[in-house]
Design an enzyme around this catalytic site. Structure first.
Site, mmCIF file in Angstrom:
data_model
loop_
_atom_site.group_PDB
_atom_site.id
_atom_site.type_symbol
_atom_site.label_atom_id
_atom_site.label_comp_id
_atom_site.label_asym_id
_atom_site.label_seq_id
_atom_site.Cartn_x
_atom_site.Cartn_y
_atom_site.Cartn_z
ATOM 1 N N GLU A 1 0.812 -1.221 0.000
ATOM 2 C CA GLU A 1 0.000 0.000 0.000
ATOM 3 C C GLU A 1 0.846 1.273 0.000
ATOM 4 O OE1 GLU A 1 -4.061 -1.694 2.093
ATOM 5 O OE2 GLU A 1 -2.832 -0.259 3.195
ATOM 6 N N GLU B 1 -5.208 -8.531 0.595
ATOM 7 C CA GLU B 1 -5.974 -8.168 1.793
ATOM 8 C C GLU B 1 -7.432 -7.942 1.433
ATOM 9 O OE1 GLU B 1 -4.584 -4.935 4.246
ATOM 10 O OE2 GLU B 1 -2.477 -5.466 3.939
#
Length: 478
Positions: free
Chosen positions: A170, A378
């Site tokens: 991320e 995720e």
């Protein structure tokens, strides 16, 4: 596109779950580990919920065998975890801490013994504090070499044992929160610095992927990107334009670089006009083009709905880190877009849109634009959980959430998208960065809270048994 019958999940589909070192390991200074920027950042009053830290977290460092045994009992096919850079190379001198490496070797060997595929993330936000102090971390090009050297140590040690590698987790989140919003380390609020740092992170990511290939490391490698596809509030042309802006600046701006090594023209023109464009040095563009990943790692939690935002419009608003539903404020960039409510989806207590169809839309967009396999690294629901007197946790809301997202994945596979696997977030409960221990994600309940670590006892939630059946039937029984 609707289907009368859905394709089966591939026989080799990676049914997995995930974690991050800082959020689970604890053992902050044990066995030669150095401090990370998060270990220092959480000492600042008001930065985290009730001042929570990762000093102990959920003690995975000492309990990894217990946790892996629970994974094996559940039938997990893959476990994605991150390596703490400061556990392997504690100081700015670059010397390797063998004890730190040995912990991860033991963890990987334990997973392999049970037939669980290790998916290794090289960087999940916990930069060594020594590098932050030496040259301001991601603000210096020195980090490109240091990150590559660190990754090389990991590649060589675990070549042949690890088949799937994640470079940066991320990047869009740790860059914007760290250098624009000031809510993550190093707590900066400066858009120009943010774009400079982001460009350096892009170069570091490409350098590591290039090195992976130069070394002939076995397996596949790619970044994990936090992506929520953008919807316009309605069909008003200005709102449609705002949605296109949001997709360009918050999705293509990163993924185009990962895959093609180029910034979107629209975004670059805006950056030049606003005097925010990062410094491009000789050789940068050539390096970026050598960083094409083997897959796109996708962290999906929610979609985004936006509308027109005039030049004198909304800027950054407060995010919900307390779990008080409805406390999130509007945010945006004047002249580009601003966030707004989507009336067609429900929200969690942390105001995150619950939108399984958004996962399908997001994967289709990635596949259409980049023609890469997708590994969902995720996806999960952070919510309050209650431990009953008999040790049970009835998290039907989490089962419902994951079930609907798995259905969306199966629909996407039937659409023709190549999806490698699905890692839920998270395996055990963990420290949820700014949100403390009250925001729980795991299949395994860990008995601790912000004020008391208790005995850190593990309890299986109802979702544990449910996902066990999903894996056993390869997604046939949801």
């Amino acid at each position: 596109m609707e289907h009368e019958k859905l394709n089966r999940f591939p026989d080799n589909f990676l049914w997995g779950s995930a974690s991050a070192a800082y959020q689970v390991e604890g053992a902050m200074l044990e066995d030669g580990k150095g401090l990370s920027v998060w270990d220092e950042f959480v000492k600042i009053p008001g930065k985290t919920f009730k001042g929570t830290t990762g000093e102990v977290a959920v003690d995975h460092y000492h309990r990894y065998k217990e946790d892996v045994a629970l994974m094996a009992e559940q039938g997990l096919k893959a476990y994605r975890f991150s390596i703490a850079w400061s556990r392997v190379i504690p100081k700015a001198d670059g010397l390797v801490n063998e004890s730190g490496l040995k912990f991860y070797e033991n963890l990987i060997d334990e997973l392999l013994e049970y037939g669980i595929e290790p998916i290794v993330t090289l960087y999940h936000w916990d930069l060594p504090e020594s590098l932050q102090k030496k040259y301001q971390g991601w603000e210096s090009r020195q980090i490109i070499k240091d990150f590559t050297d660190y990754a090389t140590v990991i590649f060589k040690r675990f070549n042949g044992k690890v088949k799937y590698w994640v470079t940066l987790n991320e990047q869009n989140v740790f860059i914007t929160h760290g250098y624009l919003m000031g809510s993550h380390p190093p707590g900066v609020k400066d858009m120009k610095r943010m774009y400079e740092v982001n460009h350096i992170a892009n170069l570091a990511n490409a350098s590591v992927i290039k090195t992976f290939r130069d070394l002939g490391i076995k397996g596949k490698i790619g970044p994990s990107f936090a992506y929520g596809p953008t919807y316009a509030l309605d069909a008003h042309p200005l709102n449609q334009l705002a949605a296109d802006n949001n997709e360009t600046f918050n999705a293509h701006f990163w993924m185009d670089i990962y895959v093609w090594g180029t910034y979107p023209v629209l975004a670059w023109k805006w950056l030049e006009r606003e005097k925010l464009a990062p410094t491009i040095e000789s050789g940068d563009l050539e390096l970026l083009k050598q960083g094409k990943p083997d897959f796109m790692g996708l962290n999906y939690y929610r979609s985004a709905t936006v509308e027109y935002n005039p030049l004198d419009g909304v800027r950054e608003g407060k995010m919900n880190t307390t779990g008080k539903k409805g406390s999130t404020e509007e945010s945006g960039i004047p002249g580009l877009y601003k966030s707004t409510e989507n009336p067609f989806v429900e929200k969690s207590n942390w105001d995150w849109d619950i939108d399984p169809t958004g996962l399908r839309i997001g994967m289709r967009r990635i596949a259409s634009r980049y023609n890469l396999p997708i590994l969902i690294t995720e996806n999960g629901l952070g919510e309050y959980d209650s431990l009953e007197e008999d040790g049970s946790i009835h998290d039907t809301y989490r089962i419902d959430y994951i079930r609907e997202h798995i259905k969306a994945i199966q629909e996407t596979i039937t659409d023709g998208v190549n999806v490698i696997g699905y890692c839920t977030w998270s395996y055990t409960d963990l420290l949820s960065w700014l949100n403390g221990y009250q925001k729980r994600y795991g299949f395994v309940y860990v008995d601790r809270d912000e004020n008391n670590q208790k005995e850190l006892k593990r309890y299986k939630k109802d979702s544990y048994t449910w996902y066990q059946r999903v894996i056993k039937t390869n997604g046939e029984e949801l």
